[in-house]
Enzyme design. Sequence first.
Site, PDB file in Angstrom:
ATOM      1  N   ARG A  88      28.085 -33.339  -6.318  1.00  0.00           N
ATOM      2  CA  ARG A  88      27.678 -31.936  -6.212  1.00  0.00           C
ATOM      3  C   ARG A  88      28.865 -31.023  -5.947  1.00  0.00           C
ATOM      4  O   ARG A  88      29.699 -31.289  -5.084  1.00  0.00           O
ATOM      5  CB  ARG A  88      26.648 -31.778  -5.089  1.00  0.00           C
ATOM      6  CG  ARG A  88      26.269 -30.331  -4.815  1.00  0.00           C
ATOM      7  CD  ARG A  88      25.191 -30.222  -3.786  1.00  0.00           C
ATOM      8  NE  ARG A  88      25.587 -30.685  -2.471  1.00  0.00           N
ATOM      9  CZ  ARG A  88      26.250 -29.960  -1.573  1.00  0.00           C
ATOM     10  NH1 ARG A  88      26.650 -28.722  -1.884  1.00  0.00           N
ATOM     11  NH2 ARG A  88      26.538 -30.455  -0.391  1.00  0.00           N
ATOM     12  N   ARG A  94      35.045 -33.307  -3.512  1.00  0.00           N
ATOM     13  CA  ARG A  94      34.785 -33.951  -2.231  1.00  0.00           C
ATOM     14  C   ARG A  94      34.943 -35.465  -2.274  1.00  0.00           C
ATOM     15  O   ARG A  94      35.396 -36.081  -1.302  1.00  0.00           O
ATOM     16  CB  ARG A  94      33.371 -33.596  -1.754  1.00  0.00           C
ATOM     17  CG  ARG A  94      33.260 -32.172  -1.247  1.00  0.00           C
ATOM     18  CD  ARG A  94      31.834 -31.837  -0.858  1.00  0.00           C
ATOM     19  NE  ARG A  94      31.783 -30.516  -0.239  1.00  0.00           N
ATOM     20  CZ  ARG A  94      30.650 -29.907   0.084  1.00  0.00           C
ATOM     21  NH1 ARG A  94      29.492 -30.492  -0.169  1.00  0.00           N
ATOM     22  NH2 ARG A  94      30.670 -28.714   0.639  1.00  0.00           N
ATOM     23  N   GLU A 128      35.812 -22.516  -1.988  1.00  0.00           N
ATOM     24  CA  GLU A 128      35.579 -23.903  -1.600  1.00  0.00           C
ATOM     25  C   GLU A 128      36.060 -24.833  -2.695  1.00  0.00           C
ATOM     26  O   GLU A 128      36.375 -24.404  -3.810  1.00  0.00           O
ATOM     27  CB  GLU A 128      34.092 -24.144  -1.269  1.00  0.00           C
ATOM     28  CG  GLU A 128      33.643 -23.443   0.001  1.00  0.00           C
ATOM     29  CD  GLU A 128      32.249 -23.823   0.454  1.00  0.00           C
ATOM     30  OE1 GLU A 128      31.631 -24.711  -0.170  1.00  0.00           O
ATOM     31  OE2 GLU A 128      31.769 -23.233   1.426  1.00  0.00           O
ATOM     32  N   HIS A 145      30.794 -36.060   2.920  1.00  0.00           N
ATOM     33  CA  HIS A 145      31.583 -34.874   3.245  1.00  0.00           C
ATOM     34  C   HIS A 145      32.872 -35.328   3.907  1.00  0.00           C
ATOM     35  O   HIS A 145      32.846 -36.146   4.839  1.00  0.00           O
ATOM     36  CB  HIS A 145      30.817 -33.936   4.175  1.00  0.00           C
ATOM     37  CG  HIS A 145      31.370 -32.554   4.203  1.00  0.00           C
ATOM     38  ND1 HIS A 145      32.545 -32.248   4.851  1.00  0.00           N
ATOM     39  CD2 HIS A 145      30.928 -31.397   3.656  1.00  0.00           C
ATOM     40  CE1 HIS A 145      32.804 -30.960   4.695  1.00  0.00           C
ATOM     41  NE2 HIS A 145      31.829 -30.415   3.976  1.00  0.00           N
ATOM     42  N   HIS A 158      26.550 -37.010   3.335  1.00  0.00           N
ATOM     43  CA  HIS A 158      26.242 -35.580   3.297  1.00  0.00           C
ATOM     44  C   HIS A 158      25.108 -35.233   2.335  1.00  0.00           C
ATOM     45  O   HIS A 158      24.189 -34.501   2.694  1.00  0.00           O
ATOM     46  CB  HIS A 158      27.505 -34.825   2.910  1.00  0.00           C
ATOM     47  CG  HIS A 158      27.415 -33.334   3.004  1.00  0.00           C
ATOM     48  ND1 HIS A 158      26.995 -32.685   4.143  1.00  0.00           N
ATOM     49  CD2 HIS A 158      27.692 -32.363   2.092  1.00  0.00           C
ATOM     50  CE1 HIS A 158      27.015 -31.381   3.941  1.00  0.00           C
ATOM     51  NE2 HIS A 158      27.421 -31.159   2.704  1.00  0.00           N
TER      52      HIS A 158
END
Length: 530
Positions: free
Chosen positions: A367, A275, A114, A229, A332
Amino acid sequence: MNCRQADIIIIGSGLAGLMVAEMLSPHKNVIVITKSSMKHSNSMMAQGGIAAAVDRDDNWSDHFFDTVVAGGFHNVEEVTKKLVKKGPILIDKLIELGVPFDKNEHGDFALGQEGAHGRRRILHSGGDATGKALVECLLKRVLKKVSIIEYEMAIDLILDDNGNCIGVNTRNTEGISFCNYANHTILATGGVGQLYPITSNDESVNGDGMAMAYRSGAELTDLEFIQFHPTMLAKDGMAYGLVSEAVRGEGAKLITGTGQRLMDDVHELKELAPRDIVAREIHRALERNEQLFLDITSIQDFETHFPTITSLCKSSSVDLVKGLIPIAPGAHFIMGGVCTDQYGQTTVPRLYAVGEVAHTGVHGANRLASNSLLEAIVFANEVAQNIMSKLDRPLFKKAIKVQKHRLNFELPTIEEIQHMMMTNVGIIRSQESLEKAVDWFSRYKDIVDHNHLLELKIEEKIICNMLTIGYLIATSALLRTESRGGHYRSDYPVTKPDQWYKKQIIRSLNRTEIKRADQECEQRKEGIVS
């Protein structure tokens, strides 16, 4: 008023709350109270996996570096080390509890990739239904030994005359109120996603726990850092659900309606950039009225690997044969929250917070993907161990004799709050937009400070909580005059940590620690440690 009493009251039934309940229930009388169904939580909806350095070629120091780089070097270093060091240990604990993590044909963990991770270290269970697998496993165990009360909303925390939290007032859907007393009260209420019109969050997640903590005098911090997100499935102005970052990890590309790659000249990691960077680029493209898609044509057996997303596409009439999923960013995760120490203790005695509602400092300004489920289990363990180490003092119940007043003016609608937040405190912010938001929320400042003195219906209390957190996020964002991680201001450049600070981060991992981490990695390769 009806009363209950327990050793421990946990507010929220997501992964963090259930993990604490599992660990404390053999030793304590535990009650879990949840606002809706016990299966309604962000954890239950989590498609992405859980990050941990379990591979033979991986180690916690690499996971640490990836975490602080993604976090804009805003992380609390010692607590972040605890997160990544204890991650593999808690993965073993989940396996012991019965979680069936996905394996490959060789019997090893099928690790995913990811964004912003330097290597494959994401464990999954049930493909893209990891959160569901974790929650259902824990529910199966916890229901045998813990009372779970559904469809009952936490209204306000109860404090004694010395400022200790001694429980929580709740109200069920029939309007019946309860005083719930406990030696220790644990907030596990999740984040704030429903403050925005497009979100990956469960419909019950609108900042209730943070608002209650604020009214009780607890310290909150870093609320301006909100992660959007990049890839919500969005079609005709409607959001249908999350398309996991794991899809990009397996090779999906972000393209425009004309087939142009979106991220080619934006970041060296392209679709797997942090992100906040990907979300901003998509946001800018949508503002130019471009269509955005995830091109999944390069992923073999997509329906097998991503059954949840496949079902989502079919229910929203997206033709997977074409290999294009329409997307837009959505709220998100919030990196800030109720301040805790590394054991989950808030600044209010006997009040704990765990999971997304808490600010442990491990996420910094942004995060790292799949660190949220990891945070939930690691710090659930810390909270449980901390409570077990304490001697329970006698609990002196406090009579609740607060004179309630009727609400004498009209509250805004949830849609009005969401529009104000997205327009002015969204993916890209400015002084002008934030001042507009602060001015609007300030009209309701009396509600923010004193709604515990009002006689409110549950629906009105939810709106008051949203006004409280919206006001706090907007003021926090206005005060932070920089762009970092999930807080991006068009009137300030992105803050890039100077080389001195980066060196300080590196030095915080002393040579002995790094050597030990490398030795553990080598031992795993040789099969000496599991």
